[in-house]
Design an enzyme around this catalytic site. Structure first.
Site, PDB file in Angstrom:
ATOM      1  N   THR B  69       0.884  -1.082   0.049  1.00  0.00           N
ATOM      2  CA  THR B  69      -0.109  -0.097   0.002  1.00  0.00           C
ATOM      3  C   THR B  69       0.704   1.126  -0.118  1.00  0.00           C
ATOM      4  OG1 THR B  69      -1.983  -1.102   0.910  1.00  0.00           O
ATOM      5  CG2 THR B  69      -1.563   1.376   1.599  1.00  0.00           C
ATOM      6  N   GLN B 179      -0.170  -9.081  -6.885  1.00  0.00           N
ATOM      7  CA  GLN B 179      -0.587 -10.396  -7.049  1.00  0.00           C
ATOM      8  C   GLN B 179       0.277 -11.606  -7.937  1.00  0.00           C
ATOM      9  OE1 GLN B 179      -2.764 -11.718  -5.009  1.00  0.00           O
ATOM     10  NE2 GLN B 179      -3.214  -9.889  -4.137  1.00  0.00           N
ATOM     11  N   ALA B 197       5.772  -7.800  -0.327  1.00  0.00           N
ATOM     12  CA  ALA B 197       6.543  -9.014   0.002  1.00  0.00           C
ATOM     13  C   ALA B 197       5.667 -10.234   0.671  1.00  0.00           C
ATOM     14  CB  ALA B 197       7.627  -8.982   0.927  1.00  0.00           C
ATOM     15  N   CYS B 322     -10.087  -5.501   1.154  1.00  0.00           N
ATOM     16  CA  CYS B 322      -9.915  -4.285   2.141  1.00  0.00           C
ATOM     17  C   CYS B 322     -11.014  -3.704   2.439  1.00  0.00           C
ATOM     18  CB  CYS B 322      -8.987  -3.145   1.316  1.00  0.00           C
ATOM     19  SG  CYS B 322      -7.255  -3.809   1.198  1.00  0.00           S
TER      20      CYS B 322
END
Lengths: 496, 496
Positions: B69, B179, B197, B322
C-alpha cells in the site's frame, strides 16, 4: 561494544521470542474472519493494550505505524490537517529529529488557507533546552500544532514537556518520545505522541502514533480502514507483538537500569574532559537521558575518530543520525551553538557494563591523540589532570588528503586590513579550525586572524573554538575583503 | 487448509531462515559506518540486488517500502508530482486495489495547477479485463500517470500490461504487481512497479517500489536520504533480507508450481458449477493467475458462507480484502457487472495439494446447500450434473435475523403500475434477491416485479440474478413510484 542504542537498540531477547511465536500464531491477515485471522487480530489487540498500558493511554488512542519517522509524518500532517480551522501555523523546537524538520519544510511549501503552511522554530539554549517562555512567544492565534521531543536524540537533554504543554493550552502538542519511550515516562499534557520500537529493543518496522481522545486528526494519506483510519497499509502483526512485548519488558527493567546507566554516563561526562584535552561535553548535565552523552573534540574529524573507535571495537555515532552521510553539520549542535567537530555520541544499551565503559575511557585518549598527532599542535592539558602535550611529527607529515596542498595555498595569504589571512577555502572541517589553531601564534596579542572558509561547519566551530581557547571571535565579513572569491571570512582577535 | 494466499501468504521457510539470520547479522543501522552497520548495509545491498535481478531491473531502481500500500501511495503520488508539467490527469482501471482508488480519490481533492487532480477510470469487461483501446481513449494531453495491475487480486484476470504500455507511449505507466510478483514475470514497457513481500511468502512490513531510470519522480512525503530519497524512515533490513530470499526461492519454484496450481484451479473452475446450483465463476478462464479463482453463489450471504467454510477448516476470502468489514459490495465485482453475493475467493498457496482441493470440492456443496436450506427455494440443477433440488424447512424458519419481520413488511406490497412490489428496504443482500427469487412466480409470465431495496449490492445482484435465471431486467425506477420512502425500485419482467 555497541554504544549506539540511540540509533537502534539490539533486539531484546523478549522481542525475539515474541517475534518467533507471533510468526507462528499471528502471521495471518487480522482483517480476516477465519480462525488464523481472528488469532492475529487477538494478538494485535493484546499488543495494542500492552503499549497503551505502558504509555498510560487508551488502547483506541494507539495506532501502529511502520517507523518512528512515519509516525512523525502522519502525526504532524494529520494534526495540521485536522486543526486547519485554527490556522496553518506550526511551531517546533530547533533540535527536533530531522523527520520533524523535513515535515516542517514541506509544510512551508504546502498550500493552506490563503497561502502556504507557516512555521516558527523555537530556539534552544547552549544545553539544547527549549524554554517554555520561547514556546509561548512562538504561539499565535493561527497555531495549529506545536512539536517538542521528550528528550534530544543527539545530546540527551530532557525537554520541559509538561511546562510547554501548559503554555500550549488548547493548541495540540505533539511529543516525539522516540528516545525516552520505554525508559522514562512522558509528563502529561500532550495531545499526540510518537515513538519507535527499534529504539527500545523492539524490531524494526514498528512505530507508534498516539492520538488522544478528542484531538482533531485528518489522515494526510489516502486512508483505509486499518489502524483507526490513521495508518494505511497491511498491519505487521508479528513485529507489533514483538514490539509490545519488549516495551513491557524494558519498562519493567527501566528504573533499575536507568540508575545504573545514569552513573555510567556520569562517569563518561566527568572523565572524558580529564582524559582528553580540548573536549567539550555537550547537553544538559542534569536534566538528561540516563544513557546518552555527547562530546566534541577540537581538531578532529568526527568520521575519522569514529573509524578509529570502530577499529578498537566501539560502535558509536556522530552528529545527527540522519545526516551523517551528508556534509552538513548537525542541526542540533548548530542550534545549541556548540562545537560540531570531532563529535561522538555514546548511547549505552541496557546491558552495558562498567567494564565496557572503563575500557572505552581507557582507549579514547590514545585514539584522539593519535588522530591529532599528525597536526603537531601544542594542546593545553585536559581539565583536572596532569598537563599533557600532544606532539606529533612534522606539521605536514601524515595529514589528511588535500591538507598538504592546502598548506601551500595558505602560503598565499595576504595580511589585508592588518589581519593574517588563512585560506581554508575548499577545506572541510576540522581543517579550518586546525589551521587557525596552528597559525594564530603568528600574530601578536591583539592581532587579528581572518579565516577564509566555505565549509558551513566553520560558522559554528570557529566561534566555539574561540570560546574554548579564550580567543575573541569578532564575527563574519565578506570573503572578498580578504581576497577570497567565495565563502566567508571569520575574524578572530588573538587575546592570549 | 489455508486458501487465502492472495490476502497474505504463510511465511516461506526460506524467509524465516533468512529473517532469523538477519536479526543476528543485519540488526544495526545500515547508515552507520561501524562494523555492524556496514554489515547491515551489505545485507541490504545484496537483498536489493536479488530483488532487482528477479524483477529484471537495476538495483538502484529498487526502493523498499513498508507495505505494498505504501509503495502504491508513494509510487502514484511521486510520479504525479514528478510529472506535473504534463498535467494533473490520472488514469486507472476500475478494478485496481483499493489503495489505488483511495489515492485517486485523494488526488481529485488535491490542488494541482489551476484546479485539482483529475481522474479517469477505465472500465473493464465482464471478465474483469481492461481493454488497451479503453486506456488509449482515456489518455489526454495532460495525463501524468496511468495505473494498471498486472493481474486482478479478486478474480485473477491478467491485464494486458504490454499492450497498455504500448498505448501509453511516453505517459508513465505504474504496474501494481502485488498478485503476480514472484509467480509470473511482468511484461516490459512500464515505468513504475509496486509489489508486496507478504504476498509471495516474505514477511509483513516490506513493499517494493521500482522507478525505472529516467522516470520523473518527486517524493510526496517529507524526504530523507534513505532509499534514494523515495521512502523516508528507518530501513527494516532483517525483513528486507527475508523478503528478498523468499522472492528468489519462490521464483525458482514458480514455473513448476504455477503449472500444478493452474490445474488445481482449473478443477475448481470446472467442478464448482457442476456441484453447486446457481453459481457463477467469475474472472477470465484463460488469461488468469495460476492460483486464484472466485465464484459467487446466489442467495447466499458471503460472510455466512465463509464462517461455515472456516468451521469446516477452510480459510478463504470474500469480496475485496480491504473492504470486507464494510457493507459496500466489492468494487471489482461491481465494475465487472457480475454477482457480488455469496462471493468466495480461493487462492492456493504453493504447498496446496490435490487432496486439499478435492476435500474443498467435497464439502462445498453441502455447506452452500446448508446455508440455503432455510430459504426453501427450488433451485435448478447445477450445470452438467444430475438435477438437485435443495429443499429446506418452512420459508420463515431459521432465516437470518430480521427476515421474518421483513416478510411481514413485504406483505404490505401493493401492485402499483401492474407490478408486484417487494419491499426489501432495510434488508441486506442477499435478502432482496432471495425475496425476488421466492416471489417472482406470483406474477404471470410477462408480469413485472419491483424490488424496493436500499442495499447498494442489490444494484449489482438483481441484474446478475436476472442474467443467471433468464429473467429480464428492466432497470431502476424511483422508489416513490412504488410506495417506497427511500432506496430504489429494481424492475424485473418475468419471462419464464
Amino acid at each position: 561494544m555497541y554504544f549506539d542504542v540511540a540509533s537502534t537498540a539490539p533486539l531484546h531477547p523478549v522481542a525475539r521470542q515474541a517475534l518467533t511465536a507471533a510468526l507462528d500464531e499471528g502471521w495471518a491477515d487480522p482483517a480476516r474472519l477465519y480462525r488464523s485471522g481472528r488469532q492475529a487480530r487477538m494478538l494485535l489487540d493484546a499488543a495494542r493494550g500492552t503499549v497503551a498500558e505502558v504509555l498510560g493511554v487508551r488502547a483506541d488512542e494507539v495506532s501502529f505505524t511502520a517507523s518512528g519517522t512515519q509516525a512523525l509524518h502522519l502525526g504532524m500532517l494529520g494534526a495540521l490537517a485536522g486543526n486547519r480551522r485554527r490556522g496553518a501555523h506550526l511551531v517546533h523546537s530547533a533540535v527536533e529529529h530531522s523527520a520533524v524538520l523535513h515535515t516542517a519544510e514541506q509544510w512551508e511549501r504546502t498550500p493552506a488557507g490563503s497561502g502556504t503552511g507557516r512555521v516558527t522554530v523555537v530556539p534552544v539554549d547552549r544545553l539544547g533546552r527549549a524554554a517554555p517562555a520561547d514556546f509561548a512567544a512562538a504561539l499565535r492565534p493561527d497555531t495549529a500544532l506545536a512539536v517538542l521531543q521528550s528528550a534530544n536524540h543527539e545530546v540527551g537533554t530532557v525537554q520541559p514537556v509538561a511546562e510547554v504543554a501548559g503554555v500550549c493550552g488548547d493548541v495540540p502538542l505533539l511529543v516525539d518520545a522516540a528516545q525516552s519511550a520505554g525508559r522514562t515516562a512522558v509528563p502529561p499534557g500532550w495531545s499526540l505522541l510518537t515513538a519507535s520500537a527499534h529504539k527500545w529493543g523492539g524490531p524494526a518496522g514498528v512505530g507508534v502514533l498516539v492520538v488522544r481522545k478528542g484531538v482533531r486528526y485528518a489522515s494526510p494519506l489516502p486512508a483505509d480502514e486499518r489502524e483507526a483510519g490513521r495508518v494505511p497499509g497491511y498491519v505487521n502483526v508479528p513485529a507489533i507483538v514483538a514490539a509490545a512485548a519488549s516495551l513491557r519488558a524494558v519498562r519493567a527493567e527501566a528504573e533499575r537500569e536507568n540508575a545504573r546507566l545514569h552513573r555510567l554516563v556520569e562517569r563518561i561526562r566527568t572523565r572524558v574532559p580529564q582524559l582528553v584535552p580540548e573536549v567539550e561535553v555537550v547537553g544538559d548535565p542534569v536534566g538528561r537521558l540516563p544513557h546518552l552523552v555527547t562530546f566534541s573534540c577540537l581538531y578532529v574529524d568526527g568520521e575519522v575518530l569514529l573509524a578509529e573507535l570502530d577499529r578498537a571495537g566501539f560502535a558509536v555515532s556522530s552528529g545527527s543520525s540522519c545526516t551523517s552521510s551528508t556534509l552538513t553539520p548537525s542541526h542540533v549542535l548548530a542550534a545549541m551553538g556548540v562545537l560540531t567537530e570531532g563529535n561522538v555520541r555514546v548511547s549505552l544499551p541496557f546491558d552495558a557494563t562498567e567494564a565496557q565503559v572503563e575500557r572505552f575511557l581507557a582507549v579514547l585518549p590514545g585514539i584522539v591523540a593519535g588522530v591529532r598527532a599528525p597536526l603537531g599542535l601544542d594542546l593545553p592539558a585536559p581539565a583536572g589532570s596532569a598537563p599533557v602535550t600532544v606532539r606529533g611529527t612534522a606539521p605536514d607529515a601524515g595529514e589528511p588528503d588535500g591538507e598538504a596542498a592546502g598548506d601551500e595555498a595558505a602560503g598565499d595569504e595576504t595580511p589585508v586590513l592588518d589581519a593574517l589571512v588563512l585560506d581554508a577555502l575548499g577545506k572541510r572541517c576540522p581543517l579550518p579550525v586546525i589551521e587557525l589553531a596552528r597559525r594564530i601564534g603568528e600574530v601578536p596579542a591583539g592581532g587579528t586572524v581572518a579565516v577564509l572558509a566555505d565549509d558551513e561547519a566553520a560558522r559554528l566551530d570557529i566561534p566555539a573554538w574561540c570560546g574554548m581557547r579564550g580567543q575573541e571571535y569578532l564575527g563574519e565579513a565578506p570573503a572578498a575583503g580578504y581576497g577570497g572569491d567565495r565563502g566567508v571570512a571569520y575574524l578572530v582577535r588573538r587575546t592570549a
